[in-house]
Design a protein around this motif. Structure first.
Motif, PDB file in Angstrom:
ATOM      1  N   PHE A 131       0.662  -1.225  -0.252  1.00 58.10           N
ATOM      2  CA  PHE A 131       0.313   0.267   0.187  1.00 58.10           C
ATOM      3  C   PHE A 131       1.034   1.467   0.041  1.00 58.10           C
ATOM      4  O   PHE A 131       1.918   1.332   0.999  1.00 58.10           O
ATOM      5  CB  PHE A 131      -1.027  -0.138   0.966  1.00 58.10           C
ATOM      6  CG  PHE A 131      -1.817   1.159   0.975  1.00 58.10           C
ATOM      7  CD1 PHE A 131      -2.843   1.322   0.115  1.00 58.10           C
ATOM      8  CD2 PHE A 131      -1.466   2.024   2.088  1.00 58.10           C
ATOM      9  CE1 PHE A 131      -3.581   1.844   0.382  1.00 58.10           C
ATOM     10  CE2 PHE A 131      -2.996   3.315   2.562  1.00 58.10           C
ATOM     11  CZ  PHE A 131      -3.752   2.973   1.231  1.00 58.10           C
ATOM     12  N   THR A 134       2.349   7.470   1.485  1.00 53.67           N
ATOM     13  CA  THR A 134       3.366   7.671   2.173  1.00 53.67           C
ATOM     14  C   THR A 134       4.063   8.659   1.597  1.00 53.67           C
ATOM     15  O   THR A 134       4.508   7.568   0.920  1.00 53.67           O
ATOM     16  CB  THR A 134       3.564   7.311   3.941  1.00 53.67           C
ATOM     17  OG1 THR A 134       2.152   7.048   4.277  1.00 53.67           O
ATOM     18  CG2 THR A 134       4.742   8.195   4.449  1.00 53.67           C
ATOM     19  N   GLY A 140       1.875  12.437   6.259  1.00 51.78           N
ATOM     20  CA  GLY A 140       1.225  11.718   6.348  1.00 51.78           C
ATOM     21  C   GLY A 140       0.408  11.631   7.048  1.00 51.78           C
ATOM     22  O   GLY A 140      -0.857  10.748   6.715  1.00 51.78           O
ATOM     23  N   SER A 141      -0.061  12.683   8.351  1.00 52.40           N
ATOM     24  CA  SER A 141      -0.656  12.139   9.252  1.00 52.40           C
ATOM     25  C   SER A 141      -1.808  13.372   8.690  1.00 52.40           C
ATOM     26  O   SER A 141      -2.815  13.981   9.097  1.00 52.40           O
ATOM     27  CB  SER A 141       0.009  12.948  10.375  1.00 52.40           C
ATOM     28  OG  SER A 141       0.733  14.274  10.273  1.00 52.40           O
ATOM     29  N   PHE A 165       8.096   4.329   2.138  1.00 53.33           N
ATOM     30  CA  PHE A 165       7.249   3.392   3.634  1.00 53.33           C
ATOM     31  C   PHE A 165       6.296   2.635   2.917  1.00 53.33           C
ATOM     32  O   PHE A 165       5.692   2.311   3.688  1.00 53.33           O
ATOM     33  CB  PHE A 165       7.168   3.861   5.181  1.00 53.33           C
ATOM     34  CG  PHE A 165       8.331   4.593   5.876  1.00 53.33           C
ATOM     35  CD1 PHE A 165       8.866   3.881   7.001  1.00 53.33           C
ATOM     36  CD2 PHE A 165       8.925   5.223   5.356  1.00 53.33           C
ATOM     37  CE1 PHE A 165       9.360   3.504   8.384  1.00 53.33           C
ATOM     38  CE2 PHE A 165       9.614   5.334   6.412  1.00 53.33           C
ATOM     39  CZ  PHE A 165      10.819   4.760   7.581  1.00 53.33           C
ATOM     40  N   SER A 167       4.756   0.026   3.096  1.00 52.06           N
ATOM     41  CA  SER A 167       5.480  -1.701   3.896  1.00 52.06           C
ATOM     42  C   SER A 167       5.762  -2.756   2.790  1.00 52.06           C
ATOM     43  O   SER A 167       4.668  -2.563   1.872  1.00 52.06           O
ATOM     44  CB  SER A 167       4.815  -2.639   4.873  1.00 52.06           C
ATOM     45  OG  SER A 167       5.161  -1.318   5.816  1.00 52.06           O
TER      46      SER A 167
HETATM   47  C1  LIG Z   1       6.638   0.407  10.399  1.00 50.09           C
HETATM   48  C2  LIG Z   1       5.872   1.511   9.516  1.00 50.09           C
HETATM   49  C3  LIG Z   1       5.289   1.093   8.174  1.00 50.09           C
HETATM   50  C4  LIG Z   1       4.288   1.788   7.417  1.00 50.09           C
HETATM   51  N1  LIG Z   1       4.097   1.171   6.104  1.00 50.09           N
HETATM   52  C5  LIG Z   1       3.451   2.028   5.213  1.00 50.09           C
HETATM   53  C6  LIG Z   1       2.178   1.339   4.347  1.00 50.09           C
HETATM   54  O1  LIG Z   1       2.267   0.490   3.720  1.00 50.09           O
HETATM   55  N2  LIG Z   1       2.358   2.237   3.506  1.00 50.09           N
HETATM   56  C7  LIG Z   1       2.127   3.644   3.651  1.00 50.09           C
HETATM   57  O2  LIG Z   1       1.291   4.172   2.655  1.00 50.09           O
HETATM   58  N3  LIG Z   1       2.975   4.051   4.884  1.00 50.09           N
HETATM   59  C8  LIG Z   1       3.259   3.527   5.396  1.00 50.09           C
HETATM   60  N4  LIG Z   1       3.767   4.538   7.536  1.00 50.09           N
HETATM   61  C9  LIG Z   1       3.788   5.692   6.668  1.00 50.09           C
HETATM   62  C10 LIG Z   1       2.995   5.735   8.394  1.00 50.09           C
HETATM   63  O3  LIG Z   1       1.431   5.987   7.418  1.00 50.09           O
HETATM   64  C11 LIG Z   1       3.535   7.538   8.667  1.00 50.09           C
HETATM   65  O4  LIG Z   1       4.168   7.432   9.165  1.00 50.09           O
HETATM   66  C12 LIG Z   1       3.001   7.972   9.769  1.00 50.09           C
HETATM   67  O5  LIG Z   1       0.919   8.049   8.450  1.00 50.09           O
HETATM   68  C13 LIG Z   1       2.816   9.567   9.560  1.00 50.09           C
HETATM   69  O6  LIG Z   1       3.099  10.473   8.268  1.00 50.09           O
HETATM   70  P1  LIG Z   1       4.617  11.221   8.823  1.00 50.09           P
HETATM   71  O7  LIG Z   1       5.458   9.961   9.120  1.00 50.09           O
HETATM   72  O8  LIG Z   1       4.959  11.938   7.222  1.00 50.09           O
HETATM   73  O9  LIG Z   1       4.513  12.181   9.652  1.00 50.09           O
HETATM   74  P2  LIG Z   1       3.878  13.569  10.031  1.00 50.09           P
HETATM   75  O10 LIG Z   1       3.112  13.664   9.295  1.00 50.09           O
HETATM   76  O11 LIG Z   1       5.152  14.527   9.129  1.00 50.09           O
HETATM   77  O12 LIG Z   1       4.025  13.968  11.771  1.00 50.09           O
HETATM   78  C14 LIG Z   1       5.428  13.884  11.975  1.00 50.09           C
HETATM   79  C15 LIG Z   1       5.166  13.953  13.738  1.00 50.09           C
HETATM   80  O13 LIG Z   1       3.953  15.560  13.816  1.00 50.09           O
HETATM   81  C16 LIG Z   1       3.076  15.813  14.826  1.00 50.09           C
HETATM   82  N5  LIG Z   1       1.639  15.608  13.894  1.00 50.09           N
HETATM   83  C17 LIG Z   1       1.490  15.734  13.517  1.00 50.09           C
HETATM   84  N6  LIG Z   1      -0.137  15.988  12.876  1.00 50.09           N
HETATM   85  C18 LIG Z   1      -0.317  16.267  14.035  1.00 50.09           C
HETATM   86  C19 LIG Z   1      -1.232  16.876  15.044  1.00 50.09           C
HETATM   87  N7  LIG Z   1      -2.213  17.301  14.493  1.00 50.09           N
HETATM   88  N8  LIG Z   1      -0.776  17.076  16.311  1.00 50.09           N
HETATM   89  C20 LIG Z   1      -0.056  17.518  16.829  1.00 50.09           C
HETATM   90  N9  LIG Z   1       0.992  16.599  16.355  1.00 50.09           N
HETATM   91  C21 LIG Z   1       0.760  16.292  14.906  1.00 50.09           C
HETATM   92  C22 LIG Z   1       3.474  13.884  15.506  1.00 50.09           C
HETATM   93  O14 LIG Z   1       4.122  13.675  16.495  1.00 50.09           O
HETATM   94  C23 LIG Z   1       3.516  13.245  14.269  1.00 50.09           C
HETATM   95  O15 LIG Z   1       4.369  11.611  14.411  1.00 50.09           O
HETATM   96  C24 LIG Z   1       4.354   2.976   8.142  1.00 50.09           C
HETATM   97  C25 LIG Z   1       5.243   4.035   9.120  1.00 50.09           C
HETATM   98  C26 LIG Z   1       6.011   2.402   9.652  1.00 50.09           C
HETATM   99  C27 LIG Z   1       6.244   3.678  11.539  1.00 50.09           C
END
Ligand SMILES: Cc1cc2nc3c(=O)[nH]c(=O)nc-3n(C[C@H](O)[C@H](O)[C@H](O)COP(=O)(O)OP(=O)(O)OC[C@H]3O[C@@H](n4cnc5c(N)ncnc54)[C@H](O)[C@@H]3O)c2cc1C
Length: 433
Positions: A131, A134, A140-141, A165, A167
Motif C-alpha cells: 500500500f 505516505t 502522512g498525518s 514506507f 511496506s
Molecule cells: C513501520 C511503518 C510501516 C508503515 N507502512 C506504511 C505503508 O505500508 N504504506 C504507507 O503508505 N505508509 C506506511 N507508513 C507510514 C505512516 O503511515 C506514516 O509515517 C504516518 O502516517 C505519519 O506520517 P509522517 O511519517 O509523514 O509524519 P508527519 O505527518 O510528518 O508527522 C510527524 C509528527 O508530527 C506530529 N503531528 C502530526 N500531526 C499532528 C497534530 N495534528 N497534532 C500534534 N502533532 C502532530 C506527530 O508527532 C507526528 O508523529 C509506515 C510507517 C511505519 C513507521
C-alpha cells in the motif's frame, strides 16, 4: 439486558486450537526464519496453511463469498490477539498486513476483472501487494497534502511522484497507489487509488529504508519499507480502484477495522513480554530477595496487568460497536484504542526489558525487537497526537461554555442557588435551633 463477556464454546474451541498451533508450530520457527528466507519460511508454513483452511480460518477478515468467514470484528479481534504473538503467524492464516488490508479494499471496491486478476491470486498466496500512500516530502498525518499526481492521458493515467514506507513493496507484485486526481476538489475527494504492477515502466523501487526495526541496509525482504519513485508511470483505465476521488473514503474503510486488529495483535505481543517479565521476577535474586519481592517490580506487574486488561476491554468494545452499529459509530473508540493500545504495548515491553537488565537489552531475548516494534506502533496508521486530537475534538463537541461564564460547578454560585431553592427548609431547620 445483554451484557456478556463470554465467548461461545464453538469459537472458544477454535481459539484454543489457534493458540496451540501458534505456540507449538509457529513460535519454534521464529528464531530461524531469517535463515530460511521467505521461500523457505513459506514452505514450512504450507502444511499449517492447509490445516488453517480445513478449520475454516483462512483469510477470516473477508466476507464469506470471498472465502473468508464473515466473523465480525469481536471474533476477528480475539483471533488477532493470538496471531499477534508472532510476527509470522498471520502468514499461516492468510491475513498478514498489508495484503489483508489490500484484499479488503479489492473486495470492497474492485471490479470483477480486478478481483479476478489481483484479489483471488492474492488470497491464494500467489501474489504479494503493498500500500503506497505516505510520501517523504508531505506529512502522512495530513494526507490532504499528498503531492503524487495521476493525470488523465488518452484512455489511461500517468502517475508521477515519490512514496516511501510502502511496506513489502520490494517483494510485491503490485502496489495500491494513492494519487491526487483532482487538486481542485474538496480535500477529501482529491485522491484516487490505482493498482500498479511493480514491473510497470517508470516504477522504480529505490531502496528499503533502514529503520529502528531493520537497522541494517537490506533489500527485498519481508517486512521492508520501500522508497519508490513513480516517473511517468502509464496505467490504463482498468487500474483505477473504486471511483475517481474515492481514495480517502476507501482508505478509511481499510484503516478502521485494521486498527482494531493492530490493537489486538499488540496485546498478544504485550502478553508475551508480560509473561517473560513475570517469569524473570520469580528467579532473579538481588539485594536479598527475588525480584518478585521488590515493590517496583510488583508495581510493574500490577500496572501492566491493569493496563492490558483496560486496553483489551476497550478494544473489544470498539469491535463490538463496529459489529453492532457500523464503522462510523466506532470511529472515536477506534482512535482511542489506537493511541492507548500503542502506549500499553510500549510500556509493558519497556518494563519487561528493564526487569531483564542487560539480557533484556541484548538480542538473546526478543524483547529488544518487541521494543523497536512497539515504537513504530505510535506512528503508523496515524500518529498518537492525531488520534488524541480527534478523540478530544469529538468529546469537546459535546460541551458548551456556561451562559454566564461561571463554571457549572462553582460552589459559591451553587450554594446561593441552593439557598434560594431550599429557603423554606433552611428557615425551618434554623428556627428549630
Ligand atoms: C513501520 C511503518 C510501516 C508503515 N507502512 C506504511 C505503508 O505500508 N504504506 C504507507 O503508505 N505508509 C506506511 N507508513 C507510514 C505512516 O503511515 C506514516 O509515517 C504516518 O502516517 C505519519 O506520517 P509522517 O511519517 O509523514 O509524519 P508527519 O505527518 O510528518 O508527522 C510527524 C509528527 O508530527 C506530529 N503531528 C502530526 N500531526 C499532528 C497534530 N495534528 N497534532 C500534534 N502533532 C502532530 C506527530 O508527532 C507526528 O508523529 C509506515 C510507517 C511505519 C513507521
Amino acid at each position: 439486558m445483554s451484557w456478556d463477556f463470554e465467548t461461545e464454546p464453538e469459537f472458544q474451541e477454535q481459539l484454543d486450537w489457534m493458540r496451540d498451533l501458534v505456540r507449538e508450530e509457529i513460535w519454534p520457527l521464529e528464531s530461524i526464519w531469517h535463515e530460511l528466507g521467505l521461500d523457505g519460511l513459506m514452505r514450512a508454513l504450507a502444511p499449517l496453511q492447509e490445516q488453517v483452511k480445513e478449520r475454516g480460518l483462512w483469510a477470516a477478515h473477508l466476507p464469506p463469498e470471498l472465502g473468508g468467514q464473515g466473523m465480525g470484528q469481536v471474533r476477528l479481534g480475539l483471533m488477532h490477539e493470538i496471531l499477534g504473538t508472532s510476527p509470522i503467524a498471520p502468514l499461516a492464516f492468510g491475513n498478514a498486513a498489508p495484503d489483508s488490508g489490500n484484499s479488503e479494499i479489492l473486495a470492497m471496491a474492485g471490479t470483477e476483472e480486478q478481483k479476478e486478476r489481483w484479489l483471488h491470486p492474492l488470497l491464494a498466496g500467489d501474489l504479494r501487494s503493498a500500500f503506497s500512500m505516505t510520501e517523504p516530502h508531505t506529512p502522512g498525518s495530513d494526507p490532504t497534502q499528498l503531492a503524487t499526481r495521476a493525470e488523465r492521458e488518452g484512455d489511461g493515467w500517468i502517475i508521477q511522484g515519490r512514496k516511501w514506507f510502502s511496506s513489502n513493496a520490494s517483494i510485491a507484485d503490485f502496489l495500491i497507489v494513492m494519487a491526487v486526481t483532482n487538486p481542485e476538489a474538496r480535500p477529501s475527494q482529491r485522491a484516487s487509488m490505482f493498482i500498479v504492477p511493480t514491473d510497470t515502466p517508470g516504477v522504480e523501487i529505490l531502496r528499503d529504508v533502514p529503520t529502528m526495526e531493520h537497522p541494517a541496509e537490506q533489500f527485498g525482504s519481508y517486512g521492508g519499507h520501500a522508497e519508490i519513485a513513480y516517473e511517468g508511470v502509464r496505467v490504463g483505465e482498468e487500474a483505477l480502484l473504486g471511483a475517481e476521488g474515492e481514495g480517502f473514503i476507501l482508505a478509511q474503510h481499510r484503516l478502521v477495522p485494521g486498527r482494531i486488529h493492530h490493537c489486538m495483535r499488540w496485546l498478544g505481543v504485550a502478553r508475551r513480554a508480560f509473561d517473560m517479565m513475570c517469569e524473570r521476577a520469580t528467579y532473579r535474586h538481588a539485594h536479598g530477595s527475588v525480584l518478585a519481592q521488590k515493590q517496583s517490580v510488583q508495581n510493574w506487574v500490577a500496572d501492566s496487568a491493569a493496563e492490558m486488561q483496560a486496553a483489551r476491554l476497550m478494544t473489544l468494545h470498539a469491535a463490538w460497536t463496529m459489529d453492532t452499529q457500523g464503522a462510523s459509530a466506532a470511529r472515536t473508540q477506534v482512535a482511542l484504542i489506537k493511541f492507548y493500545g500503542a502506549k500499553v504495548l510500549h510500556d509493558v515491553v519497556d518494563r519487561a526489558l528493564q526487569v531483564h537488565g542487560s539480557l533484556g537489552y541484548s538480542t538473546d531475548l526478543p524483547l529488544e525487537q518487541m521494543y523497536r516494534f512497539a515504537r513504530a506502533a505510535r506512528i503508523y496508521d496515524g500518529p498518537d497526537e492525531v488520534h488524541r486530537q480527534s478523540v478530544a475534538r469529538h468529546i469537546l463537541a459535546g460541551y458548551e461554555p456556561p451562559a454566564d461564564g461561571v463554571p457549572s460547578e462553582h460552589l459559591p454560585t451553587r450554594r446561593a442557588q441552593a439557598r434560594e431553592r431550599f429557603a423554606e427548609l433552611l428557615e425551618a431547620v434554623t428556627a428549630n435551633d
